[in-house]
Design a protein around this motif. Structure first.
Motif, PDB file in Angstrom:
ATOM      1  N   ASP A  65      26.960  17.792  28.749  1.00 39.57           N
ATOM      2  CA  ASP A  65      27.107  18.690  27.578  1.00 39.57           C
ATOM      3  C   ASP A  65      26.684  20.075  28.437  1.00 39.57           C
ATOM      4  N   LYS A  66      25.728  20.070  29.400  1.00 44.53           N
ATOM      5  CA  LYS A  66      25.330  21.224  30.104  1.00 44.53           C
ATOM      6  C   LYS A  66      25.944  21.462  31.535  1.00 44.53           C
ATOM      7  N   THR A 790      17.449  24.054  34.123  1.00 45.59           N
ATOM      8  CA  THR A 790      18.110  24.083  32.783  1.00 45.59           C
ATOM      9  C   THR A 790      17.192  24.949  31.790  1.00 45.59           C
ATOM     10  N   ALA A 791      17.655  25.634  31.283  1.00 46.15           N
ATOM     11  CA  ALA A 791      17.004  26.974  30.290  1.00 46.15           C
ATOM     12  C   ALA A 791      17.602  26.920  29.023  1.00 46.15           C
ATOM     13  N   GLN A 792      16.988  26.293  28.093  1.00 46.56           N
ATOM     14  CA  GLN A 792      17.502  26.177  26.578  1.00 46.56           C
ATOM     15  C   GLN A 792      16.608  27.166  25.559  1.00 46.56           C
ATOM     16  N   ILE A 793      17.462  28.218  25.185  1.00 44.68           N
ATOM     17  CA  ILE A 793      16.990  29.137  23.917  1.00 44.68           C
ATOM     18  C   ILE A 793      17.493  29.051  22.793  1.00 44.68           C
ATOM     19  N   LYS A 794      17.062  28.290  21.898  1.00 46.59           N
ATOM     20  CA  LYS A 794      17.832  28.222  20.563  1.00 46.59           C
ATOM     21  C   LYS A 794      18.872  27.399  20.570  1.00 46.59           C
ATOM     22  N   ASP A 795      19.952  27.817  20.664  1.00 43.39           N
ATOM     23  CA  ASP A 795      21.300  27.247  20.460  1.00 43.39           C
ATOM     24  C   ASP A 795      22.091  27.308  21.681  1.00 43.39           C
ATOM     25  N   PHE A 796      21.408  28.145  22.901  1.00 39.82           N
ATOM     26  CA  PHE A 796      22.184  28.516  24.194  1.00 39.82           C
ATOM     27  C   PHE A 796      21.717  27.686  25.109  1.00 39.82           C
ATOM     28  N   THR A 797      22.228  27.116  25.996  1.00 40.03           N
ATOM     29  CA  THR A 797      21.579  26.299  27.273  1.00 40.03           C
ATOM     30  C   THR A 797      22.518  27.033  28.459  1.00 40.03           C
TER      31      THR A 797
END
Length: 932
Positions: A65-66, A790-797
């Motif tokens: 997915d990312k 991988t940096a995930q902030i709320k709904d953004f990756t």
């Protein structure tokens, strides 16, 4: 073909709905087997906590997915240190336990990839697995609600760079310079060069750039889509996949506009629980691939044909109206391009890549594959608790062929008026012919039958003593077009494992291998391995540690007998080979007879090569599992590699004419490999951001231990050097004068003149020849690795992947760099040596006569291949649940990515340049994934 595709898709969908209906008519319980904690290894699975060393795993579903892509091993350098397992050789690829190719499956279809590196991890697969195993396990359905997923992607491929070749006028100028260096008169006068430089009439004075926008697009597209469907209950489960991909080409004219690669594949996996004792499964996969291309090798010819040779198109409008013969040829032509042009050429170039694309026809490469696997699992607990039987049979068939429509076409050479830029006459070569006949060529088939049967035992005594065992038999039979005999492989295997309370581990694994590549008395051998493990984190001194969450040490050793070093095209190396060859005459030539010669002697004692290995492993987790790691160090020696050891026999055992050798193949060669690999993953939360950093790398150094060589100078010995060592001459600049040549050791590679490369006399014998070659580098990179973030902030990756490789060398040896004679000149000649530039030149002096002295392997042409690649950047947005709450869509992602974005290297321009082939590209993609 489209009807076949429709039928297959329909069958797949019907199968999904039928099994889905079964799932809905029977009460089910969610699948809680914990499959994600299991690791697929040889002929089974083990719990992740019990995994031995020298094994790495990837679960594509955890990162697709990312980091979306279809190639199964995309980014392995950054996840596990690379897919070339310890650089021993080409690893065996198994898909669901069957030898197959990586192109037979996409990342979407994969549940897990296990990289089996150590001898103890691969020994059950026998001799074929001596270079390591990449074990790919496809997805299977799970009991529970039916699930559906679709993906759609659209992307463009943008070339990184094109070769830079000289235009017509500049080519003529430098060719004259080459003639001057040879002491010859110039070929092109100033007026001719001026006419080509002016560009006033590109048809009379052509300056053809095959890489210009006249013939190429700025980019070409790639479209893909796939769907996954799964579901079932405790009696029947299914997984179905269908995918499609299409890609056009850079050519934007003629048949190039019709160039298209397409791939359509279907996979269906069905699991059935027949009763409480017997389960069965069936896996089916089909792949349909077509590639339509224009006839002629456009990219190969573009790197060869000089720009001034001919105009590819001749305007009809420039033919004088009263040139009746020429006008008659126009009327008789069947290939009027765009209603305006005739095809150009010369008597030397009766065909050319541009005319081929317009009128030569096309080729369709067709590939069809069918793969079938079925298996049965029987629980024999009624006979003995923990006992089970497993069997699997696979049948694969693939077929490829070329379907070609060949046309012949006429080319025209214009005669130009001296008074004006008009054509007074046409000379015709060849003729136009379109027969419509399609030819089938290059047919190739590959048939494989593979099977394995094994009895497993697994039990626990007194809640502490865990024992397991596997007794197996496996074999395969394969035949490809051109084979004179079947390629076979078979072995028996035994594995005995024990662990005490999942703390102390011991394992003995071995295989009895059999190979028809050896004589009957040497075909059977036994490969033993042992391994030990210790989970330190369960000991009292670490059990309550606030730092160490898990720490496990492993050690293993083993010997694997392998026949992978035996040439499959020359199966019976132990046999002597006699053949009828050269002839001789006698009685003053009245009679002639043919001679019988021998190319190798007999050696019925030729046996397996042996991989002897010791490796140590470590894996663990620290700081509340924020940091996890896995690594190993290894020492491998492969000896008994078969070769003809000519230096071990008298010289009269072989002759040059007729070519004869009584020297047999013996188990003489030996190599060593040692190194380490490591993986780190750091998981951290910074405010609302979740950060994961992964780092992986593999370092391998190799040494040739034994080689058949007898050099007078030790520095020429291959033994003691890396097995991929490059040997060549050492350059010392250019000869700047005849006195410079006279005062230097004599170079034995043809006539030497000022401007030629000067080489070092390594043995001080006063001459430069092959005896002055030394190691100047190594082909492979000892270190490969990478970084993933991988940096995930709320709904953004945001995902970033970087890879790197260091320590390798390559040689600039293609026609772009080795320019001589009348070949096409590239931009490198601008820095060539002349009397005026001898103090600044970086390229040898040009020659119209060729230069054996300059164009040979030396460090002058070598370059380091150290590089860091920004291989992938992807930004993904996942629609929040509240947005989809009242929708039938359970999940929705959109993403944008770029691949092969940047290379950081001193020699980037060299490494990114493709000569005679399609250019390297950057890929930009937009995609969507939806779950239902």
């Amino acid at each position: 073909m489209k009807y076949i595709k429709i039928v297959l898709v329909s069958c797949g969908l019907c199968l999904g709905f039928i099994l889905g209906a079964v799932a809905q008519t029977t009460e089910t319980e969610p699948d809680t087997s914990g499959i994600d904690s299991l690791v697929h290894v040889a002929y089974g699975t083990v719990s992740l906590k019990d995994l031995a060393g020298a094994i790495s795993i990837l679960n594509p579903s955890s990162y697709l997915d990312k980091h979306y892509g279809t190639y199964p091993l995309d980014g392995t350098e950054a996840f596990i240190g690379g897919s070339n397992l310890w650089n021993i050789g080409t690893a065996l690829v198994l898909i669901d336990g069957v030898p197959r190719s990586l192109v037979d499956i996409t990342a979407n279809e994969i549940e897990q990839i296990s990289f089996l590196k150590g001898a103890s991890a691969v020994v059950l697969y026998g001799s074929r697995a001596a270079n390591g195993v990449i074990l790919i396990t496809s997805k299977r359905g799970k009991a529970g609600n039916r699930q559906s997923r679709i993906r759609a992607n659209a992307g463009i491929n943008v070339p990184k760079s094109y070769p830079e070749y000289l235009g017509s006028a500049e080519y003529m100028t430098y060719y004259n310079q080459a003639a001057k260096n040879d002491g010859l008169a110039p070929l092109y006068d100033d007026a001719t060069i001026s006419n080509y430089a002016s560009g006033s009439n590109k048809y009379r004075y052509p300056d053809v750039d095959y890489y210009s926008s006249d013939y190429l697009r700025k980019a070409y597209h790639t479209y893909s889509g796939n769907g996954e469907f799964s579901g079932g209950n405790d009696r029947a489960r299914f997984y179905a996949f269908a995918g499609f991909e299409s890609q056009n080409s850079l050519l934007n004219f003629g048949e190039g506009n019709n160039e298209l690669n397409t791939r359509f594949n279907i996979r269906g996996n069905v699991d059935l629980k027949l009763n409480n004792t017997i389960s069965a499964y069936i896996n089916v996969s089909t792949i349909f691939a077509n590639s339509r291309t224009a006839l002629g090798d456009y990219w190969g010819q573009a790197a060869i044909i000089q720009p001034q040779r001919f105009a590819p198109l001749i305007p009809i409008s420039l033919i004088e109206a009263n040139a009746q013969a020429a006008q008659a040829l126009v009327k008789g032509s069947r290939n009027i391009i765009g209603g305006k042009y005739l095809l150009g050429g010369t008597q030397q170039y009766l065909t050319n890549p541009i005319a081929d694309a317009y009128a030569g026809g096309y080729n369709i490469f067709t590939s069809r594959q069918f793969q079938y696997t079925s298996g049965i699992d029987v629980d024999l607990k009624k006979t003995l608790k923990g006992l089970s039987f497993h069997g699997q049979v696979s049948i694969d068939y693939s077929n490829t062929y070329n379907q070609t429509l060949n046309n012949t076409y006429a080319v025209y050479v214009p005669t130009w008026s001296n008074a004006a830029d008009s054509i007074t006459q046409l000379t015709l070569y060849n003729k136009d012919s379109k027969t419509g006949t399609q030819n089938l060529t290059n047919t190739f088939s590959d048939q494989l039958i593979d099977f394995n049967f094994h009895v497993d035992y697994k039990n626990t005594f007194n809640e502490k003593h865990n024992v397991s065992a596997i007794l197996l038999a496996s074999g395969l039979q394969r035949r490809m077009t051109g084979d004179y005999q079947y390629r076979t492989n078979s072995n028996l295997g035994l594995q005995l494992s024990y662990n005490y309370d999942h703390k102390y581990y011991a394992d003995f694994s071995g295989a009895v291998v059999n190979s028809t590549k050896l004589a009957a008395n040497k075909r059977v051998a036994f490969s033993p391995t042992v391994s030990l493990g210790w989970l330190l984190s369960e000991e009292g001194f670490l059990k309550n540690s606030e730092v160490v969450d898990r720490l496990k040490l492993t050690a293993s050793a083993g010997i694997i007998n392998t026949d992978l070093d035996f040439d499959v095209r020359n199966y019976y190396l132990y046999n002597a080979v006699y053949s009828s060859t050269a002839f001789f005459s006698w009685a003053d030539g009245t009679f002639t007879n043919r001679a019988t010669t021998i190319s190798r002697g007999e050696n019925l004692n030729l046996s397996y090569a042996k991989r002897k290995e010791v490796n140590l492993g470590i894996d663990g987790a620290l700081f509340k599992n924020k940091l996890d790691f896995r690594g190993s160090v290894f020492l491998i020696e492969k000896n008994g590699i078969p070769l003809q050891s000519f230096t071990q026999y008298p010289s009269y055992f072989f002759t040059t004419f007729p070519e004869t050798s009584f020297v047999p193949y013996t188990n003489f060669g030996a190599n060593s490999y040692k190194g380490a690999d490591i993986q780190f993953n750091l998981h951290e939360k910074l405010g609302e951001a979740k950060l994961t950093i992964g780092l992986a790398g593999t370092y391998v150094t190799t040494k040739a231990l034994k080689r058949d060589e007898l050099f007078a100078d030790q520095y020429r010995n291959r033994a003691g050097k890396p097995i991929d060592a490059i040997f060549g001459l050492v350059s010392e600049g250019f000869f700047n004068s005849q006195n410079d040549i006279n005062g230097h050791a004599s170079q034995k590679f043809g006539v030497t003149k000022p401007g030629d490369i000067k080489y070092k006399d390594q043995n001080q014998d006063g001459m430069i020849d092959d005896r002055d070659e030394v190691m100047i580098g190594r082909w492979m990179n000892p270190f490969t690795g990478g970084l993933n973030i991988t940096a995930q902030i709320k709904d953004f990756t945001l995902f970033v992947l970087a890879t790197g490789s260091f320590g390798g060398t390559d040689i600039k040896r293609n026609s772009y760099y080795w320019v001589s004679g009348a070949t096409k000149y590239s931009a490198v000649v601008r820095d060539s040596w002349t009397e005026e530039t001898k103090n600044t030149a970086t390229y040898p002096g040009l020659s119209t006569l060729g230069s054996n002295n300059n164009f040979r392997t030396s460090d002058f042409w070598s370059y380091r291949t150290d590089r860091i690649n920004i291989a992938k950047v992807q930004l993904t947005y996942s629609f929040p649940g509240r947005v989809l709450k009242n929708s039938f869509v359970k999940g929705l992602n959109i993403y944008a990515s770029g691949s092969n974005l940047l290379t950081i290297s001193k020699n980037r321009e060299v490494m990114e340049l493709s000569i005679g082939s399609i250019p390297q590209t950057r890929f930009y993609n937009l995609g969507l994934k939806a779950d239902f």
